[in-house]
Design an enzyme around this catalytic site. Sequence first.
Site, PDB file in Angstrom:
ATOM      1  N   ARG A  70       0.854  -1.092  -0.278  1.00 42.55           N
ATOM      2  CA  ARG A  70      -0.113   0.157  -0.053  1.00 42.55           C
ATOM      3  C   ARG A  70       0.881   1.344  -0.177  1.00 42.55           C
ATOM      4  O   ARG A  70       0.515   2.393  -0.640  1.00 42.55           O
ATOM      5  CB  ARG A  70      -0.861  -0.214   1.312  1.00 42.55           C
ATOM      6  CG  ARG A  70      -1.786   1.107   1.317  1.00 42.55           C
ATOM      7  CD  ARG A  70      -2.792   1.092   2.408  1.00 42.55           C
ATOM      8  NE  ARG A  70      -4.181   1.952   2.432  1.00 42.55           N
ATOM      9  CZ  ARG A  70      -4.275   2.882   3.486  1.00 42.55           C
ATOM     10  NH1 ARG A  70      -3.412   2.963   4.330  1.00 42.55           N
ATOM     11  NH2 ARG A  70      -5.026   3.709   3.276  1.00 42.55           N
ATOM     12  N   HIS A  74       0.590   4.087  -2.598  1.00 42.03           N
ATOM     13  CA  HIS A  74       0.226   5.434  -2.186  1.00 42.03           C
ATOM     14  C   HIS A  74       1.254   6.568  -2.647  1.00 42.03           C
ATOM     15  O   HIS A  74       1.226   7.625  -2.771  1.00 42.03           O
ATOM     16  CB  HIS A  74       0.067   5.658  -0.725  1.00 42.03           C
ATOM     17  CG  HIS A  74      -1.446   5.044  -0.475  1.00 42.03           C
ATOM     18  ND1 HIS A  74      -2.318   5.742   0.435  1.00 42.03           N
ATOM     19  CD2 HIS A  74      -2.514   4.445  -1.235  1.00 42.03           C
ATOM     20  CE1 HIS A  74      -3.380   5.086   0.662  1.00 42.03           C
ATOM     21  NE2 HIS A  74      -3.608   4.333  -0.407  1.00 42.03           N
ATOM     22  N   ASN A 102      -4.028   9.008   3.972  1.00 42.02           N
ATOM     23  CA  ASN A 102      -3.001   8.243   4.602  1.00 42.02           C
ATOM     24  C   ASN A 102      -2.878   8.658   5.952  1.00 42.02           C
ATOM     25  O   ASN A 102      -2.282   7.562   6.777  1.00 42.02           O
ATOM     26  CB  ASN A 102      -1.613   8.991   3.889  1.00 42.02           C
ATOM     27  CG  ASN A 102      -1.340   8.691   2.548  1.00 42.02           C
ATOM     28  OD1 ASN A 102      -1.658   7.681   2.156  1.00 42.02           O
ATOM     29  ND2 ASN A 102      -0.696   9.519   1.890  1.00 42.02           N
ATOM     30  N   HIS A 201      -5.905  -6.259  -2.026  1.00 35.76           N
ATOM     31  CA  HIS A 201      -6.795  -6.635  -0.702  1.00 35.76           C
ATOM     32  C   HIS A 201      -6.947  -8.037  -0.473  1.00 35.76           C
ATOM     33  O   HIS A 201      -7.792  -8.354   0.253  1.00 35.76           O
ATOM     34  CB  HIS A 201      -7.930  -5.726  -1.071  1.00 35.76           C
ATOM     35  CG  HIS A 201      -7.956  -4.520  -0.727  1.00 35.76           C
ATOM     36  ND1 HIS A 201      -8.933  -3.340  -1.072  1.00 35.76           N
ATOM     37  CD2 HIS A 201      -6.694  -3.366  -0.519  1.00 35.76           C
ATOM     38  CE1 HIS A 201      -8.316  -1.920  -0.525  1.00 35.76           C
ATOM     39  NE2 HIS A 201      -7.119  -2.288  -0.264  1.00 35.76           N
TER      40      HIS A 201
END
Length: 358
Positions: A70, A74, A102, A201
């Site tokens: 992640r 990001h 975040n 996920h």
Amino acid sequence: MLMIQNRKKMRFFTVKVALCCVVVMLLTLSDAQLDNSFYKDTCPRVHSIVREVVRNVSKSDPRILASLIRLHFHDCFVQGCDASILLNDTATIVSEQSAPPNNNSIRGLDVVNQIKTAVENACPGIVSCADILALAAEISSVLAHGPDWKVPLGRRDSLNSSFSLALQNLPGFNFTLDQLKSTFDRQGLNTTDLVALSGAHTIGRSQCRFFAHRIYNFSGNGNSDPTLNTTLSQALRAICPNGGPGTNLTNLDLTTPDRFDSNYYSNLQLQNGLLRSDQVLFSTSGAETIAIVNSFGSNQTLFYEHFKVSMIKMSIIEVLTGSQGEIRKHCNFVNGDSSNLATLATKKSSEDGMVSSI
Ligand SMILES: *[C@@H]1O[C@H](CO)[C@@H](O)[C@H](O)[C@H]1NC(C)=O
Ligand SMILES: *[C@@H]1O[C@H](CO)[C@@H](O)[C@H](O)[C@H]1NC(C)=O
Ligand SMILES: *[C@@H]1O[C@H](CO)[C@@H](O)[C@H](O)[C@H]1NC(C)=O
Ligand SMILES: *[C@@H]1O[C@H](CO)[C@@H](O)[C@H](O)[C@H]1NC(C)=O
Ligand SMILES: *[C@@H]1O[C@H](CO)[C@@H](O)[C@H](O)[C@H]1NC(C)=O
Ligand SMILES: *[C@@H]1O[C@H](CO)[C@@H](O)[C@H](O)[C@H]1NC(C)=O
Ligand SMILES: *[C@@H]1O[C@H](CO)[C@@H](O)[C@H](O)[C@H]1NC(C)=O
Ligand SMILES: *[C@@H]1O[C@H](CO)[C@@H](O)[C@H](O)[C@H]1NC(C)=O
Ligand SMILES: *[C@@H]1O[C@H](CO)[C@@H](O)[C@H](O)[C@H]1NC(C)=O
Ligand SMILES: *[C@@H]1O[C@H](CO)[C@@H](O)[C@H](O)[C@H]1NC(C)=O
């Protein structure tokens, strides 16, 4: 003419060959300067050094594998894969870390610093923090029993970060399919990439605050989200008390929470996607993503092949190369910022201390 002939030939290629071509095209067209063997002479052991730290940490914290994937994602969606997400607040920098997508949910900053220290010990001043994030993501996939791929390397680190782009460019947990598609499109990622990358996920956790709206009074009618499996909805109510702080955690993949497999997609087929932004891939009527979910759900090899291609595609978004940016000495600070050196001297490099989402 030649191109038309080639296109016709393409149809006869196997999916596998076609995907390989895409990788080659991406690497040659979008960024010729990144190269899997970039550190061959200057830091030949970099992959195994990163792997050793991540493997070590994951023994006591299996969730870190999802957190590191992640973090790379990001980073890449906000002014490219340039480690801008790692920069801390300073006099001149408004960190991406505190932007709502975040804030109190990114994890693994301390692990990245641990990796950086180990890498600096072996090859000082050579390996960028942006490359460390890309390597850590691939290694995390492998350690979770997912696919491996050759990570293009040679990124350099940014001199700034962007709170406002973090707010604008990162997908939200309650996004509709159209919103997700345009968020990915802005990064040059298409609908197949969206579905493939969402498959990350298959591991990791989420805080209640990202899905609790689905189980209590969804759209103000007192009921839960009609696209949420009622059995799952009941179970989630026990984990996430109504009106609670929303920081309890639960698995994103309710069947095999720490294994990188295709169950994320078979969960969606049973309305067992945890986040609204997961379930819309399957539950948006008439969407072209439904067929992709079905194909990945029934064929893990196919999912892996697309995931690899999409991860590489994501990992080369707007990278800095050559003499752009710099190789940071400390991932949280731009080089030579003396106000930060003072911060470093006084601050113990402790846990990031943040309650996390994934
Ligand atoms: C791995 O963990 C062990 C025990 O916690 C520690 O002694 C070792 O230094 C660690 N290795 C790395 C590369 O972090
Ligand atoms: C980030 O979270 C903290 C609470 O942990 C809060 O005080 C702060 O206002 C948040 N920052 C932003 C920009 O939302
Ligand atoms: C960061 O630096 C790049 C390159 O100099 C520049 O294009 C961009 O506008 C800067 N972003 C911010 C938020 O200052
Ligand atoms: C989430 O989206 C749904 C449908 O688009 C909407 O009804 C709901 O109010 C949204 N909830 C939040 C918390 O944004
Ligand atoms: C559900 O939301 C609606 C609209 O926001 C509100 O009027 C209603 O009181 C809420 N019901 C419950 C049980 O919280
Ligand atoms: C979730 O948090 C509440 C406090 O808000 C706590 O009472 C409850 O035990 C937690 N549930 C789980 C399953 O951890
Ligand atoms: C809800 O999930 C269970 C398994 O967790 C499954 O047996 C059931 O068919 C699902 N319901 C729907 C409507 O998909
Ligand atoms: C699954 O996908 C792979 C890769 O595209 C393909 O080679 C294989 O034939 C597919 N398997 C089935 C059962 O369709
Ligand atoms: C989307 O991109 C993938 C590569 O990531 C490619 O295989 C696929 O053909 C593209 N799909 C469309 C509809 O352009
Ligand atoms: C950078 O900020 C994080 C919180 O966002 C903090 O935990 C960490 O200690 C800071 N790093 C340094 C080296 O000060």
